[in-house]
Design an enzyme around this catalytic site. Structure first.
Site, PDB file in Angstrom:
ATOM      1  NE  ARG A  65      -3.933  -0.055   0.062  1.00  0.00           N
ATOM      2  CZ  ARG A  65      -5.263  -0.463   0.546  1.00  0.00           C
ATOM      3  NH1 ARG A  65      -4.912  -1.319   1.363  1.00  0.00           N
ATOM      4  NH2 ARG A  65      -5.561   0.725   1.376  1.00  0.00           N
ATOM      5  CG  ASP A 226     -13.314   2.170   4.934  1.00  0.00           C
ATOM      6  OD1 ASP A 226     -15.148   2.492   5.239  1.00  0.00           O
ATOM      7  OD2 ASP A 226     -13.234   2.302   4.822  1.00  0.00           O
ATOM      8  CG  ASN A 231     -12.820  -1.679   4.063  1.00  0.00           C
ATOM      9  OD1 ASN A 231     -12.451  -1.464   2.776  1.00  0.00           O
ATOM     10  ND2 ASN A 231     -13.007  -0.520   4.648  1.00  0.00           N
ATOM     11  CG  ASP A 244      -8.807  -1.016   2.790  1.00  0.00           C
ATOM     12  OD1 ASP A 244      -7.974  -0.658   3.206  1.00  0.00           O
ATOM     13  OD2 ASP A 244      -9.550  -0.354   2.503  1.00  0.00           O
ATOM     14  CD  GLU A 246      -8.524   3.081   4.615  1.00  0.00           C
ATOM     15  OE1 GLU A 246      -7.690   2.564   4.780  1.00  0.00           O
ATOM     16  OE2 GLU A 246      -8.961   3.722   3.664  1.00  0.00           O
TER      17      GLU A 246
END
Length: 353
Positions: A65, A226, A231, A244, A246
């Protein structure tokens, strides 16, 4: 969140050579990289690369990533890849969450032109965003008992994460915790994201939050951020990978619960608008909260507040995505800035109570 995103135009063979050189510096001169590719649809939060790494007789399928370049008009103002890497590792090792195994974090932008991290690649089925899983496909067409099994397992991920105790030092990479700090960061994100045109609908939603602030937001926990089924990777309707991180934060449990509930509502509302049945019995608030209470012993509170907050947070993201599309000439500038929010009607309904 997913969208076909312009994150890189770099040649894949050049990237393969760069990743190979970096890996040799990490694990030894016998390291090699093969099968490097990009997914058909990159997420909005970063650029993704798939590759196979070989060294010392071992062969590992990897995902890298990368923070997006400024010319890609990123959706978020900053990308703390170190925090994502550390929280993903903690969730796996301490909470038993099936996050991908975190392999390496590289803060130096020189090898690939931007910081990045590498994790093991997982295999499974993901409920798609495009076209939304509510339009049809493996989950929409599944038997009701399988849909419920998947829903309960997704809620179980949240309960397991929230019930795990982490030290302040372990969570320090996420900054200040608590509901007030979280909302303040969202306000700062909105001020960055709206560009030259303010969005009155979202500002009304911020005012609504202040007028309906919870008397007691409850204890802070590590939130995935999230937290939505798009996800998660599943095999036989059981989660095998939690992706995910973040948007991870320290705050009330309801941040994750409301996000999981609202993101399904977002897709379901789009589906109903096109006169398709979708999945009206899936991810209902009462079912999600009941299962969470059963698994954790915690009674979710103030869910009207948190659903509005989830709708607002998603509205800021959607407005930024629309502005990206305008920037790249993919759609015209709307006359009404509120039309930058795809689920404008939903927020208007919530504001009316």
């Amino acid at each position: 969140m997913s969208e076909q995103m312009r994150t890189s135009t770099r040649d894949l063979e050049e990237l393969r050579e760069q990743v190979s050189g970096w890996l040799r510096g990490r694990v030894g001169t016998d390291a090699a990289v093969s099968e490097l590719s990009r997914p058909l649809s990159n997420g909005m939060s970063s650029e993704t690369l798939f590759f196979t790494a070989t060294w010392g007789g071992a062969r590992t399928r990897c995902v890298a990533r990368l923070a997006p370049a400024e010319e890609a008009v990123p959706v978020f103002p900053s990308y703390d890849l170190r925090a994502q890497f550390e929280i993903m590792r903690l969730a796996r090792e301490k909470a038993g969450i099936p996050a991908p195994r975190a392999l390496w974090f590289e803060p130096d932008p020189r090898p690939l032109g931007t910081p990045f991290f590498v994790m093991e690649r997982a295999d499974g089925e993901v409920p798609p965003d495009v076209m939304p899983y509510t339009f049809g496909g493996w989950l929409c067409d599944a038997a009701p008992e399988d849909q419920r099994r998947l829903q309960d397992a997704a809620v179980g991920i949240l309960a397991a994460l929230h019930e795990t105790r982490f030290t302040p030092e372990e969570l320090s990479v996420l900054g200040a915790g608590g509901l007030r700090a979280h909302v303040d960061r969202q306000r700062a994100y909105y001020e960055w994201a709206h560009g030259e045109r303010r969005i009155p609908l979202l500002e009304r939603a911020f005012h609504w939050l202040e007028a309906h602030w919870p008397a007691d937001p409850g204890p802070d926990v590590l939130c995935w951020g999230d937290a939505r089924i798009g996800n998660l990777m599943f095999q036989d309707f059981a989660p095998v990978a939690v992706l995910d991180w973040e948007m991870a934060a320290v705050g009330p449990r309801e941040l994750d619960l409301s996000w999981m509930i609202f993101l399904h509502r977002f897709f379901q509302d789009l589906t109903v608008a096109l006169e398709l049945p979708g999945m009206p019995g899936f991810m209902r608030r009462e079912d999600v909260c009941s299962k969470y209470r059963e698994l954790s012993g915690y009674e979710p509170r103030d869910m009207d507040f948190y659903e509005m907050y989830a709708a607002l947070r998603h509205g800021i993201i959607m407005a930024r995505v629309w502005q990206r599309r305008i920037h790249f000439g993919e759609q015209p500038v709307p006359d009404d800035p509120d039309d930058l929010v795809l689920h404008r009607a939903t927020i208007e309904q919530l504001l009316k109570g």
